[in-house]
Design an enzyme around this catalytic site. Structure first.
Site, short mmCIF file in Angstrom:
data_model
loop_
_atom_site.label_atom_id
_atom_site.label_comp_id
_atom_site.label_asym_id
_atom_site.label_seq_id
_atom_site.Cartn_x
_atom_site.Cartn_y
_atom_site.Cartn_z
N HIS A 175 68.98 -8.93 -28.27
CA HIS A 175 69.12 -8.52 -26.88
C HIS A 175 69.60 -9.66 -25.99
O HIS A 175 70.38 -9.46 -25.07
CB HIS A 175 67.78 -7.98 -26.36
CG HIS A 175 67.85 -7.38 -25.00
ND1 HIS A 175 68.24 -6.07 -24.77
CD2 HIS A 175 67.60 -7.90 -23.78
CE1 HIS A 175 68.21 -5.82 -23.47
NE2 HIS A 175 67.82 -6.91 -22.85
N HIS B 294 67.76 -0.02 -20.84
CA HIS B 294 66.32 -0.16 -21.05
C HIS B 294 65.88 1.00 -21.94
O HIS B 294 65.01 1.79 -21.58
CB HIS B 294 65.56 -0.18 -19.73
CG HIS B 294 64.54 -1.28 -19.66
ND1 HIS B 294 63.30 -1.14 -19.11
CD2 HIS B 294 64.60 -2.57 -20.08
CE1 HIS B 294 62.63 -2.28 -19.19
NE2 HIS B 294 63.40 -3.16 -19.78
#
Length: 749
Positions: free
Chosen positions: A55, A104
């Protein structure tokens, strides 16, 4: 247990460490030891684990993402590009606009409300950190099958989280998407975009320079929420057992963020910061290492001065915590007092936690003991780079050969009518008012267009009515059929949507949602989509200013459809001349721009009527997209068109239905020569739009199209209270509206 200090780590090289549990690979752990010349301390291991996660480090994707720089079109509009918290674009009159889209996804499956809410909060702080006042948000969302029981758990929570956080901040939600597909079952996509406005001279960057300058952490106290979020939750594949990692999801407080925004903007106005970074993914590990890495020296931090919500947190947990509503600023010593005064005024906790040093190391201390001593670039910018193997999947040819042209088509007018109603009432084409009505779209008073319009449009200068338009689009079905073309179709649709409102497209942000990079088929999809997007942006002259990659979006071995979501930002000199989508004037002519071909691969019709996915997606012609955009912008600017709507999912009949329902007027349509009614209504050929033109402007508008070489066809007139296709069927608006509006509320009842 004694503290694991730098000195202790050098003396105990063989101590076992939980590198695997923190998401690191064996060779990555070995490389950390090589960089440090010893084993890492527990605190150092925590920092590397989160910052070297997929990420944060883009370790599987950055070899492909470099195309966005290598192929970037030359433009004077780009002020800040890839590498900062968000890109910045010049929109004229001394104004700059910053925008970015991020994901998200996994947190929103586990804890839908908080996952979505903190997704909004995080992207807002990215925009704030650039020096801008956030002015609007958007939310492209994707869920599993609309009738699946878990969709009823995830969707309402996500929508409540997006709306709850954004509404409390006083930010209008001006656009986005809601898409359903079984491939997103167990792995919804919650992407969030924010746009902000500033003057050119107000741009701020994330760097820590100037020895002796103070490092100030301000905002909320640090808690135990979000620990391991980016390294574990966002950087590995879900198993099939469902939600399991609730402690890894951050908890948001929008009221604290609102105070943080106003406090930060006042700090900016008084020019009190030399560098600034928000705390999002990887928390303090990210903020300290990235600020030091981008600066000219080192940094020393006293970690025990960090204000805590939980006094039991270990140093490692403090460094990994992703507690929300926090910022980190670099402040010259003589400005610290005023900085702290402003924070106190806004009831924002602010603490000096360190200072910039003349050295080259990031050093962190805990109660006087050194627990971190690392080269900051090795943490923030020199993580692993993987050249993952990729290969065209062996099923791709068969998928493309399974052409939608073989599917049974409606023959009679009654069959056409039934399939039109099935389409406009299907979950993906039905009204999303149940969702968007939970968002405040007009707070602040500068929203000019919002959902369900083609683009959100906001005024950024009250005196001149200068504004910006933003659209987000993506089609995972197209991209699964052809990743290269699918990414370009997403770009083209967003570009077209911006132009349909009368705005000139300027720049792109993207959120690339894919499955596991350890699967060569997924990496091939990613490589092809990235190549397609880079080539497309070069052709359209719209540089990628930044964005996000979200990998490991799959449950077990089942990956989502490859889903690049593309946001395009455009500028409009006068928002009073924006073009809405509504057919609002009886008697106006309906014109079709562009060419219609038999293109049904990945179409809404093939999905709704036949539950089929196969063939090739519509062909992409980016030069035609540029020409169409120029016509739409010129027609808007010169007052020739009163309404415009792009043609995409669902084809012409979907667009006409939406424009009729939006304006409250019907339409009488005539099938053009050379087309059958079915292709006319349901084809999803790209590079098309439908416009409403006053009769007095028809000749001027069609002459302009002819002079520039854009096909234009008169297909009907705004008239009556039904959508009628002459010789085929008529459906009253009341019936269309009832079908269009009923689906989502019924599914979620």
């Amino acid at each position: 247990m004694s503290l694991d200090t730098v000195k202790h780590s050098a003396e105990t090289p063989d101590s076992a460490q939980p590198w695997k549990e923190l998401g690191l690979k064996e060779d990555e752990y070995a490389r950390i030891r090589e960089i440090l010349g010893r084993r890492p301390t527990g605190a150092e291991l925590a920092m590397y684990s989160v910052m070297w996660s997929e990420h944060c480090s883009y370790k599987s994707s950055k070899v492909h993402l470099k195309q966005f720089g290598d192929k970037a079109p030359q433009t004077d509009a780009l002020l800040v590009g890839i590498g900062e918290n968000a890109g910045v674009v010049d929109v004229g009159q001394g104004y700059a606009v910053t925008f970015k889209i991020e994901s998200h996804n996994h947190p929103s499956y586990i804890e839908p409300y908080q996952g979505a809410a903190t997704g909004v909060g995080g992207i807002v702080r990215d925009i704030l950190a650039m020096g801008a006042r956030p002015v609007a948000v958007m939310d492209p969302l994707r869920f599993g099958a609309a009738d699946h029981p878990d969709t009823k758990r995830v969707l309402p929570g996500v929508v409540a989280g997006v709306g709850g956080y954004g509404n409390c901040l006083g930010l209008p939600n001006i656009g986005g998407e809601v898409v359903f597909d079984p491939c997103y079952q167990g792995n919804p996509l919650v992407n969030a975009l924010c746009v902000g406005v500033m003057k050119h001279e107000d741009i701020h960057l994330a760097k820590a320079s100037g020895a002796g300058n103070k490092v100030i952490l301000y905002g909320a106290r640090t808690g135990g929420d979000g620990i391991g979020g980016v390294s574990v939750l966002a950087s590995e594949t879900f198993d099939s057992t469902g939600p399991s990692r609730r402690p890894a999801v951050q908890v948001g407080d929008p009221f604290q963020e609102k105070l943080l925004i106003e406090c930060t903007l006042e700090i900016f106005r008084e020019q009190l910061v030399a560098g600034i970074q928000d705390l999002g993914g990887a928390g303090l590990s990210c903020a300290t290492s990235e600020l030091a890495s981008a600066g000219s020296g080192g940094m020393r931090v006293e970690l025990d001065t960090v204000p805590l919500r939980d006094a039991t947190l270990s140093p490692e947990e403090i460094l990994m915590s992703e507690s929300q509503e926090r910022m980190c600023a670099i402040v010259e010593p003589d400005k610290v007092e005023r900085f702290l005064e402003i924070c106190e005024k806004w009831d924002v906790i602010a603490t000096v936690i360190g200072e910039v040093t003349e050295g080259t190391r990031l050093e962190i201390y805990w109660h006087g003991e050194q627990i971190v001593d690392v080269p900051p670039r090795s943490v923030a910018h020199e993580g692993p780079t993987y050249h993952r193997p990729y290969a065209r999947p062996d099923w791709q040819d068969a998928l493309q050969a399974d052409d939608a042209g073989k599917l049974a088509r409606p023959v009679t007018g009654e069959e056409l009518r039934e399939q039109v109603l099935a389409l406009v009432g299907s979950p993906n084409q039905a009204s999303k008012a149940w969702v968007t009505d939970q968002y405040d779209r007009f707070v602040q008073g500068n929203t000019v267009l919002a959902q369900p319009e083609d683009s959100g449009v906001v005024r950024i200068d009250a005196d001149t009515d200068l504004g910006v338009a933003i659209a987000t689009d993506g089609n995972g079905r197209y991209t699964k059929l052809d990743p290269y073309a699918g990414a370009q179709l997403a770009l083209a649709e967003a570009y077209r949507n911006v132009a349909a409102t009368g705005a000139k497209p300027l720049a792109v942000s993207d959120c690339l949602n894919f499955g596991s990079p350890e699967d060569p088929a997924v990496m091939w999809q990613f490589a092809e989509a990235t190549r397609g997007l880079a080539d497309g942006c070069l052709a359209l002259g719209t540089p990628v200013t930044g964005g996000n990659v979200s990998l490991y979006n799959q449950t077990g071995d089942a990956a989502i459809h490859p889903t690049p979501v593309v946001a395009v930002l455009g500028v409009i000199d006068d928002v009073n001349r924006r073009t809405p989508m509504a057919f609002a004037e009886q008697g106006q002519l309906i014109l079709l721009l562009g060419e219609t071909r038999e293109e049904f691969g990945g179409s809404a019709w093939s999905q709704v009527v036949h539950d089929h996915l196969g063939g090739l997606p519509p062909a992409v012609d980016l030069e035609r997209e540029k020409l169409l955009a120029e016509i739409l912008i010129s027609g808007s600017r010169d007052g020739m068109i009163d309404a415009a709507h792009d043609l995409s999912d669902g084809g012409l009949i979907q667009a006409v239905t939406e424009s009729c329902l939006r304006g409250g007027h019907g339409a009488r349509l005539v099938v053009p020569d050379g087309l059958d009614a079915f292709t006319f209504l349901f084809s999803e050929s790209a590079g098309r739009a439908v416009v409403a033109v006053p009769r007095s402007e028809e000749l001027r508008f069609t002459d302009m199209c002819g002079a520039r070489g854009l096909p234009v066809t008169r297909i009907g007139v705004i008239d009556g209270d039904a959508v009628e296709v002459q010789g085929e069927f008529a459906i009253p608006l009341a019936e269309l509206g009832a079908v269009h509006e009923a689906t989502i509320p019924a599914l979620l009842a």
